[in-house]
Scaffold this motif. Structure first.
Motif, mmCIF file in Angstrom:
data_model
loop_
_atom_site.group_PDB
_atom_site.id
_atom_site.type_symbol
_atom_site.label_atom_id
_atom_site.label_comp_id
_atom_site.label_asym_id
_atom_site.label_seq_id
_atom_site.Cartn_x
_atom_site.Cartn_y
_atom_site.Cartn_z
ATOM 1 N N VAL A 188 0.844 -1.196 0.000
ATOM 2 C CA VAL A 188 0.000 0.000 0.000
ATOM 3 C C VAL A 188 0.878 1.245 0.000
ATOM 4 O O VAL A 188 1.707 1.441 0.900
ATOM 5 C CB VAL A 188 -0.939 0.009 1.219
ATOM 6 N N GLU A 189 0.708 2.079 -1.026
ATOM 7 C CA GLU A 189 1.500 3.294 -1.142
ATOM 8 C C GLU A 189 0.985 4.368 -0.191
ATOM 9 O O GLU A 189 -0.170 4.314 0.283
ATOM 10 C CB GLU A 189 1.435 3.814 -2.582
ATOM 11 N N SER A 190 1.841 5.379 0.058
ATOM 12 C CA SER A 190 1.474 6.470 0.947
ATOM 13 C C SER A 190 0.225 7.174 0.417
ATOM 14 O O SER A 190 0.143 7.533 -0.755
ATOM 15 C CB SER A 190 2.637 7.465 1.059
ATOM 16 N N GLY A 191 -0.784 7.348 1.282
ATOM 17 C CA GLY A 191 -2.031 7.997 0.914
ATOM 18 C C GLY A 191 -3.097 7.048 0.426
ATOM 19 O O GLY A 191 -4.275 7.414 0.385
ATOM 20 N N ASP B 148 -16.980 -10.805 11.493
ATOM 21 C CA ASP B 148 -16.065 -10.248 10.502
ATOM 22 C C ASP B 148 -15.534 -8.923 11.013
ATOM 23 O O ASP B 148 -16.315 -8.025 11.378
ATOM 24 C CB ASP B 148 -16.785 -10.011 9.169
ATOM 25 N N CYS B 149 -14.199 -8.808 11.070
ATOM 26 C CA CYS B 149 -13.568 -7.550 11.465
ATOM 27 C C CYS B 149 -12.833 -6.990 10.247
ATOM 28 O O CYS B 149 -11.893 -7.614 9.738
ATOM 29 C CB CYS B 149 -12.606 -7.755 12.630
ATOM 30 N N MET B 150 -13.299 -5.831 9.765
ATOM 31 C CA MET B 150 -12.700 -5.178 8.606
ATOM 32 C C MET B 150 -11.599 -4.234 9.075
ATOM 33 O O MET B 150 -11.865 -3.271 9.808
ATOM 34 C CB MET B 150 -13.749 -4.403 7.821
ATOM 35 N N VAL B 151 -10.361 -4.502 8.655
ATOM 36 C CA VAL B 151 -9.209 -3.675 9.017
ATOM 37 C C VAL B 151 -8.829 -2.851 7.795
ATOM 38 O O VAL B 151 -8.496 -3.421 6.731
ATOM 39 C CB VAL B 151 -8.024 -4.525 9.477
ATOM 40 N N THR B 152 -8.883 -1.545 7.937
ATOM 41 C CA THR B 152 -8.508 -0.649 6.833
ATOM 42 C C THR B 152 -7.178 0.010 7.159
ATOM 43 O O THR B 152 -7.014 0.606 8.242
ATOM 44 C CB THR B 152 -9.582 0.424 6.613
ATOM 45 N N TYR B 153 -6.245 -0.130 6.224
ATOM 46 C CA TYR B 153 -4.909 0.460 6.411
ATOM 47 C C TYR B 153 -4.749 1.627 5.460
ATOM 48 O O TYR B 153 -5.038 1.527 4.257
ATOM 49 C CB TYR B 153 -3.827 -0.581 6.148
ATOM 50 N N LYS B 154 -4.277 2.746 6.002
ATOM 51 C CA LYS B 154 -3.956 3.916 5.201
ATOM 52 C C LYS B 154 -2.445 4.068 5.162
ATOM 53 O O LYS B 154 -1.789 4.207 6.199
ATOM 54 C CB LYS B 154 -4.598 5.167 5.789
ATOM 55 N N GLY B 155 -1.884 4.015 3.940
ATOM 56 C CA GLY B 155 -0.443 4.079 3.784
ATOM 57 C C GLY B 155 0.134 5.416 4.180
ATOM 58 O O GLY B 155 -0.515 6.454 4.084
ATOM 59 N N SER B 156 1.391 5.396 4.653
ATOM 60 C CA SER B 156 2.118 6.615 5.030
ATOM 61 C C SER B 156 3.564 6.460 4.593
ATOM 62 O O SER B 156 3.979 5.396 4.110
ATOM 63 C CB SER B 156 2.033 6.869 6.530
ATOM 64 N N LEU B 157 4.325 7.523 4.770
ATOM 65 C CA LEU B 157 5.710 7.508 4.287
ATOM 66 C C LEU B 157 6.530 6.411 4.948
ATOM 67 O O LEU B 157 7.241 5.661 4.289
ATOM 68 C CB LEU B 157 6.353 8.876 4.544
ATOM 69 N N ASN B 158 6.422 6.275 6.265
ATOM 70 C CA ASN B 158 7.196 5.265 6.987
ATOM 71 C C ASN B 158 6.436 3.959 7.164
ATOM 72 O O ASN B 158 7.030 2.915 7.414
ATOM 73 C CB ASN B 158 7.612 5.795 8.364
ATOM 74 N N GLY B 159 5.102 4.030 7.045
ATOM 75 C CA GLY B 159 4.311 2.829 7.297
ATOM 76 C C GLY B 159 4.296 2.475 8.778
ATOM 77 O O GLY B 159 4.937 3.128 9.608
ATOM 78 N N LEU B 160 3.542 1.437 9.124
ATOM 79 C CA LEU B 160 3.469 1.031 10.531
ATOM 80 C C LEU B 160 3.152 -0.451 10.635
ATOM 81 O O LEU B 160 2.189 -0.927 10.028
ATOM 82 C CB LEU B 160 2.376 1.836 11.268
#
Length: 637
Positions: free
Chosen positions: A306-309, A375-387
């Protein structure tokens, strides 16, 4: 009615006394004479008084008055009068028989001298009382009252020169009709019952006495809503003859899935004012959950592309395979991202019917019945360093457990953690042994990330060593350069303590140099090293087993049990559990500080071979810990 057994005539006593060959005139010595309820009792080899029929708790009372006289020519010394703790034949005594002394104090009054023919002053008077209700009031009533069908022995000890009279035993014997009811089982446990699968158990009443018993009533007194009794085979008013058994049924009908409940049933019989009580309880054996990760086979969510943003949502599906109800006890969370900068989570119950809508789970406790899922939906938002982070959910099934799913976001990163203890909560390592002996110990390093972890050095120093190598501790294998711990890898640091000088409690520290997730040199430490050379205290001996056996199916929780551990000089204060090996694709980590429980529940995340360890910690002063003990388990697909 009370009956006094007389085995020989009164005149026979004098014959026995004159014929004993002692060469004296009995009248020139002290001679005991017993009066029971005002009547002289001939002294024989077998003397008994029959107790009345009793009704436990009714206060039935029998008083037998004794007067001890001296019909000899010299003073008679009485050394003791007592109810024996155990009958001469070894049988248990009747605890409901006791002595009332009146104004005489036996603690200071013995030995007591009875003067010849002195009825007014020195004759010894006391009462033997039979009363189950009074005698048992201040002790364990059930066992005490149950002994009311036993014999009790009154022993009178004097210096009477005749051996027959010197130690007189009088048996207080139960009536010919003895009461006794055995209930089996005495408590009832219903296991894994649900509304769709209620349960019932049969209770057997056996008359072990010699009297006929009558059932007055059988009632549910606690848990009436879910427990009931079926008396078709034993209605109220039924009688049970000696050695006969009859049964009734206790039914359990829970209103939902398997839950822990309790109750009680009482059985009232005519022979007792106190009902018998049968404890009722339910038990839900450890259930299992099956976790799937949005099409991924390994136990982690991968957001590395996943890219930043940009954002990407993945689903964690949690299926409760039963039999227990899964109770979510706390709100799911991402501890590394409490503000939701990179990760947000929404959990819901799937639609129950085609065309229906899912049901969002509230922020709080929730119950998931057997066969249902979340069902647990996990949404990831990309950032420069990531986590890199973890999805965490606490639940009971029925034992308290933690579901933790690693999540990797952005550029792959290594992660450093350790055991025993953890990177944020250090636990010292104990080395206990004799002088000049090699004492071994180990420390575990986990790579909890998704990129290789580099260890650049392990340094062992003595207390106040100021950077110098330890003279007490060494690595089992000398450090030869950087060590790369692969993704999901576990690295064991083995050490040896050997004390050659007079130090009895050496102290030291371990430092681990590694490269952190941002590529920076970092040091973990100082990890305490504690040595004990032949201490006067003894450490515990740890034991570790997997209750489910050496092989379990994926998705099944396993229980690490240290219940077989043995304490040393002091009681065990807790246990330190940790993982020492895992499959390469596993992200499972078991570590942390001291736990008070002697069992720990764990759910492996992938199939393969696992190894776990425990140290038992004892003492209230030095807190000596045991040698590490390990156990292996294979998780099958």
């Amino acid at each position: 009615m009370k009956h006094v057994g007389q085995m020989v005539a009164l005149s026979g006593i004098f014959v026995a006394a004159m014929g004993c060959g002692d060469g004296f005139d009995a009248k020139e010595k002290g001679e005991i004479s017993l009066f029971v309820d005002g009547t002289q009792l001939p002294i024989t080899t077998e003397m008994s008084i029959t107790l009345p029929d009793y009704k436990i708790g009714s206060g039935t009372n029998q008083n037998t008055t004794f007067e001890l006289r001296n019909i000899g020519g010299e003073p008679l010394q009485v050394s003791s009068v007592e109810i024996l703790n155990q009958n001469p034949d070894g049988s248990a005594t009747n605890q409901a028989v006791f002595i009332q002394w009146g104004s005489f104090d036996p603690n200071v009054g013995f030995p007591h001298t009875v003067q010849p023919n002195d009825t007014a002053v020195t004759n010894l008077r006391f009462t033997v009382v039979f009363n189950p209700n009074v005698a048992c009031a201040s002790t364990d009533f059930e066992s005490c009252a149950a002994s009311a069908g036993n014999t009790a022995t009154l022993r009178i000890s004097t210096d009477d020169p005749d051996s027959l009279r010197r130690e007189v035993d009088i048996a207080f014997a139960p009536s010919a009709c003895g009461l006794g009811l055995n209930i089996s089982p005495s408590s009832v446990i219903f296991t894994n019952a649900t509304a769709a699968k209620p349960d019932s158990q049969i209770v057997t009443l056996t008359n072990v006495g010699t009297c006929e018993e009558q059932i007055e009533s059988i009632n549910v007194v606690s848990g009436e809503g879910v427990f009931s009794v079926d008396q078709a085979a034993l209605p109220n008013g039924s009688t049970i003859t000696s050695n006969e058994s009859k049964t009734f049924t206790i039914r359990y009908n829970p209103v939902s899935g398997c839950v822990v409940e309790s109750g009680a049933v009482t059985v009232k019989v005519a022979s007792s004012l106190t009902p018998f009580q049968i404890g009722l309880s339910t038990k839900c054996e450890a259930g299992s959950i099956l976790v799937s990760y949005d099409g991924q086979e390994n136990g982690a969510l991968d957001f590395t592309d996943v890219e930043s943003g940009d954002t990407l949502t993945k689903v964690i599906n949690i299926l409760n395979e039963g039999p227990a109800v899964m109770k979510i006890t706390g709100w799911w969370e991402v501890p590394q991202d409490p503000d939701g900068v990179n990760y947000t989570v929404k959990c819901e119950k799937p639609a129950e019917s085609e065309g229906g809508l899912p049901t969002p789970l509230p922020q709080g406790p929730a119950a998931i019945k057997a066969g249902a899922s979340v069902d647990c939906m996990v949404t990831y938002k990309g950032s420069l360093n990531g986590l890199n982070a973890s999805f965490v959910m606490t639940y009971e099934n029925p034992d308290f457990q933690v579901l933790e799913v690693p999540m990797f976001g952005g550029k792959p990163k290594s992660c450093f953690d350790v055991a025993p203890g953890s990177a944020s909560s250090l636990v010292a390592l104990d080395f206990i042994g004799a002088k000049s002996d090699d004492v071994t110990g180990s420390y575990v390093v986990y790579n909890c990330g998704n990129a290789p972890l580099t260890l650049s050095n392990v340094r062992l120093e003595d207390a106040f060593g100021q950077g110098q190598d330890s003279k007490y501790w060494t690595l089992s294998n000398p450090w030869a350069g950087d060590v790369e711990v692969g993704v999901g890898g576990v690295y064991i640091i083995d050490m040896v303590m050997n004390v050659q000088d007079q130090e009895i409690e050496p102290r030291g520290s371990m430092f681990i140099d590694y490269v952190d997730s941002f590529g920076n040199p970092t040091t973990h430490g100082a990890v305490g090293l504690r040595g004990f050379v032949s201490p006067s205290e003894t450490e515990p001996v740890a034991d570790l087993t997997v209750l489910e056996g050496g092989s379990v199916a994926l998705g099944t929780s396993i229980t690490l049990s240290a219940a077989g551990s043995e304490e040393g000089s002091s009681p065990i204060s807790g246990y330190v559990y940790y993982l020492t090996d895992r499959p390469a694709s596993s992200q499972l980590i078991v570590n942390g500080g001291l736990e008070p429980a002697d069992a720990l529940s764990i759910t492996p995340d992938v199939a393969g071979d696992y190894e776990f360890a425990v140290r038992a910690v004892g003492g209230v002063e030095k807190y000596l810990s045991s040698t590490e003990v390990r156990v292996s388990v294979t998780v099958t697909p």
